[in-house]
Write a protein that holds these residues in place. Structure first.
Motif, PDB file in Angstrom:
ATOM      1  N   ALA A 184     -14.154   4.027   4.856  1.00  0.00           N
ATOM      2  CA  ALA A 184     -13.278   4.292   6.000  1.00  0.00           C
ATOM      3  C   ALA A 184     -13.901   5.238   7.019  1.00  0.00           C
ATOM      4  O   ALA A 184     -13.327   5.482   8.074  1.00  0.00           O
ATOM      5  N   ASN A 185     -15.094   5.756   6.694  1.00  0.00           N
ATOM      6  CA  ASN A 185     -15.778   6.589   7.700  1.00  0.00           C
ATOM      7  C   ASN A 185     -16.586   5.740   8.690  1.00  0.00           C
ATOM      8  O   ASN A 185     -17.115   6.258   9.659  1.00  0.00           O
ATOM      9  N   VAL A 186     -16.672   4.433   8.417  1.00  0.00           N
ATOM     10  CA  VAL A 186     -17.470   3.572   9.288  1.00  0.00           C
ATOM     11  C   VAL A 186     -16.746   2.277   9.678  1.00  0.00           C
ATOM     12  O   VAL A 186     -16.772   1.865  10.837  1.00  0.00           O
ATOM     13  N   LEU A 187     -16.107   1.635   8.701  1.00  0.00           N
ATOM     14  CA  LEU A 187     -15.608   0.278   8.922  1.00  0.00           C
ATOM     15  C   LEU A 187     -14.100   0.240   9.186  1.00  0.00           C
ATOM     16  O   LEU A 187     -13.309   0.682   8.350  1.00  0.00           O
ATOM     17  N   GLU A 188     -13.717  -0.334  10.338  1.00  0.00           N
ATOM     18  CA  GLU A 188     -12.305  -0.416  10.695  1.00  0.00           C
ATOM     19  C   GLU A 188     -11.485  -1.128   9.616  1.00  0.00           C
ATOM     20  O   GLU A 188     -10.363  -0.745   9.314  1.00  0.00           O
ATOM     21  N   VAL A 189     -12.060  -2.195   9.065  1.00  0.00           N
ATOM     22  CA  VAL A 189     -11.297  -2.961   8.072  1.00  0.00           C
ATOM     23  C   VAL A 189     -10.871  -2.053   6.925  1.00  0.00           C
ATOM     24  O   VAL A 189      -9.749  -2.158   6.400  1.00  0.00           O
ATOM     25  N   THR A 190     -11.732  -1.105   6.556  1.00  0.00           N
ATOM     26  CA  THR A 190     -11.330  -0.226   5.461  1.00  0.00           C
ATOM     27  C   THR A 190     -10.557   1.006   5.947  1.00  0.00           C
ATOM     28  O   THR A 190      -9.937   1.687   5.137  1.00  0.00           O
ATOM     29  N   MET A 191     -10.590   1.259   7.263  1.00  0.00           N
ATOM     30  CA  MET A 191      -9.659   2.280   7.776  1.00  0.00           C
ATOM     31  C   MET A 191      -8.234   1.762   7.575  1.00  0.00           C
ATOM     32  O   MET A 191      -7.330   2.482   7.138  1.00  0.00           O
ATOM     33  N   LEU A 192      -8.037   0.470   7.885  1.00  0.00           N
ATOM     34  CA  LEU A 192      -6.722  -0.136   7.660  1.00  0.00           C
ATOM     35  C   LEU A 192      -6.403  -0.153   6.165  1.00  0.00           C
ATOM     36  O   LEU A 192      -5.283   0.142   5.747  1.00  0.00           O
ATOM     37  N   TRP A 193      -7.390  -0.496   5.362  1.00  0.00           N
ATOM     38  CA  TRP A 193      -7.232  -0.525   3.895  1.00  0.00           C
ATOM     39  C   TRP A 193      -6.671   0.818   3.420  1.00  0.00           C
ATOM     40  O   TRP A 193      -5.687   0.885   2.680  1.00  0.00           O
ATOM     41  N   ARG A 194      -7.284   1.915   3.870  1.00  0.00           N
ATOM     42  CA  ARG A 194      -6.866   3.246   3.435  1.00  0.00           C
ATOM     43  C   ARG A 194      -5.441   3.552   3.894  1.00  0.00           C
ATOM     44  O   ARG A 194      -4.625   4.099   3.136  1.00  0.00           O
ATOM     45  N   GLU A 195      -5.159   3.160   5.136  1.00  0.00           N
ATOM     46  CA  GLU A 195      -3.822   3.415   5.692  1.00  0.00           C
ATOM     47  C   GLU A 195      -2.748   2.678   4.884  1.00  0.00           C
ATOM     48  O   GLU A 195      -1.702   3.244   4.533  1.00  0.00           O
ATOM     49  N   VAL A 196      -3.037   1.402   4.561  1.00  0.00           N
ATOM     50  CA  VAL A 196      -2.047   0.599   3.830  1.00  0.00           C
ATOM     51  C   VAL A 196      -1.867   1.129   2.408  1.00  0.00           C
ATOM     52  O   VAL A 196      -0.738   1.227   1.898  1.00  0.00           O
ATOM     53  N   MET A 197      -2.952   1.503   1.756  1.00  0.00           N
ATOM     54  CA  MET A 197      -2.850   2.050   0.392  1.00  0.00           C
ATOM     55  C   MET A 197      -2.015   3.341   0.403  1.00  0.00           C
ATOM     56  O   MET A 197      -1.194   3.572  -0.487  1.00  0.00           O
ATOM     57  N   THR A 198      -2.244   4.168   1.411  1.00  0.00           N
ATOM     58  CA  THR A 198      -1.505   5.427   1.509  1.00  0.00           C
ATOM     59  C   THR A 198      -0.018   5.158   1.688  1.00  0.00           C
ATOM     60  O   THR A 198       0.838   5.796   1.069  1.00  0.00           O
ATOM     61  N   ASP A 199       0.294   4.171   2.509  1.00  0.00           N
ATOM     62  CA  ASP A 199       1.687   3.810   2.746  1.00  0.00           C
ATOM     63  C   ASP A 199       2.333   3.253   1.472  1.00  0.00           C
ATOM     64  O   ASP A 199       3.451   3.610   1.101  1.00  0.00           O
ATOM     65  N   LEU A 200       1.595   2.386   0.779  1.00  0.00           N
ATOM     66  CA  LEU A 200       2.102   1.765  -0.441  1.00  0.00           C
ATOM     67  C   LEU A 200       2.409   2.813  -1.510  1.00  0.00           C
ATOM     68  O   LEU A 200       3.354   2.678  -2.294  1.00  0.00           O
TER      69      LEU A 200
END
Ligand code: IPM
Ligand code: MG
Length: 360
Positions: free
Chosen positions: A193-209
């Protein structure tokens, strides 16, 4: 009710380890009255040789019609020069995708008897029990567009697309949180998530879940650090959840911690727990046909199938206990051999597990 199992032996050591797993399944079938029915299908290099394609229509139809698939291994140097869409691997990826087997569970458990076979010091891995939950039908493995093209400067360039939708992230996240609930209560989500947008979203969704699972503790880790932590302090992990490519890589690392990748089974499940079960290792062309392969990951995959898809817990427990028993006897295939133990062949290992089951 009969249980229809499709056997895909594939290439390399695949047919050898499948035979041993089948022997074990026949014993528990008789012992526990499971009513197992077997069919077979060609996928991978064997299918290419017979039909020209890695996943013939007939094989896919059989996979869809079965209750579970037991898959050995595919691929080998013979087919390495084929174009990307005709390689043996496409057979495996095709089944995963067509059957929507998005949840790949890869447990890395150290059998105490094998502590000496681990590439790490015994105290670092004693009691190791990690579950890697790998997303299996999305990410860079399947993203479009993809290919090899000629760019504006006239140079060839290869390209793939790393994409995850929010629902894809959410559904694999749920599998990880649910699994953690039934074990150590901790999920580590691995991203970049420090580089790739796709995993920035991944981190956000996991945090929400995580808000829906207050009893589970969520942490995040960058994939490069996760690779390092796995070989430094592997016991800190309970459940790790990550995307398709990171999961592919990290699960091989976790496998080696347990002594050999020849010990690791996996389950690939759809939303109804229908699944395909396969060892994490490949077709090992270097030892194919030599009766040297370790059939235990294949047997453990069969046991996962009985447990997850069919709910036959006693039969699954019996297979795992029998494997523990042969390890206690000191029997080892070459990959898990250490001084003071007895080296056996693939068939001898199968016979020993069968004997342990019959004597239990
Ligand atoms: C695995 C394998 C496969 C993958 C290959 C054979 C396509 O490495 O199951 O880990 O990359 O998923
Ligand atoms: Mg892999």
């Amino acid at each position: 009710m009969s249980k229809n199992i499709l056997l895909v032996s594939g290439d390399g050591i695949g047919p050898e380890i499948m035979l041993e797993a089948r022997k074990v399944l026949d014993v528990v079938d008789a012992k526990f009255g499971l009513d197992l029915q077997f069919d077979e299908a060609l996928v991978g290099g064997a299918a290419i040789d017979a039909t020209g394609v890695p996943l013939p229509e007939e094989s896919l139809a059989k996979a869809k019609a079965s209750d579970a698939i037991l898959f050995a291994a595919i691929g080998g140097p013979k087919w390495d020069n084929l174009s990307a869409n005709l390689r043996p691997e496409q057979g495996l990826l095709g089944i995963r995708k067509h059957l929507d087997l998005f949840a790949n569970l890869r447990p890395a458990i150290l059998y105490p008897q094998l502590a000496e076979a681990s590439s790490l010091k015994a105290d670092r891995v004693a009691g190791l029990d990690i579950l890697i939950v790998r997303e299996l039908t999305g990410g860079i493995y399947f993203g479009q567009p993809r290919g090899i093209r000629v760019n504006d400067s006239g140079d060839r360039e290869g390209f793939n697309t790393y994409v995850y939708s929010e629902p894809e992230i959410r559904r694999i996240g749920r599998v990880a949180f649910e699994a953690a609930r039934a074990r150590g209560g901790r999920v580590c989500s691995v991203d970049k998530a420090n580089v790739l947008e796709v995993t920035m979203l991944w981190r956000e969704v996991m945090t929400d879940l995580a808000k829906e699972y207050p009893d589970v503790q969520l942490s995040h880790m960058l994939v490069d650090n996760a690779a390092m932590q796995l070989v430094m302090r592997p016991k800190q992990f309970d459940v790790m959840v990550t995307g398709n490519m990171f999961g592919d890589i990290l699960s091989d690392t976790a496998a080696m911690l347990t002594g050999s990748i020849g010990m690791l089974p996996s389950a690939s499940l759809d939303k109804n727990n229908k699944g395909m079960y396969e060892p994490c290792h490949g077709s090992a062309p270097d030892i194919a046909g030599q009766n040297k392969a370790n059939p235990l990951a294949m047997m453990l995959s069969a046991s996962m199938m009985l447990r997850y898809t069919f709910g036959e817990v006693a039969a699954a427990d019996a297979i795992e206990a029998a494997i523990g028993n042969v390890l206690d006897q000191g029997l080892r295939t070459g990959d898990i051999y250490s001084e003071g133990t007895t080296m056996v062949s693939c068939v001898e290992m199968g016979d020993a597990v069968v004997a342990a089951l019959q004597n239990a």
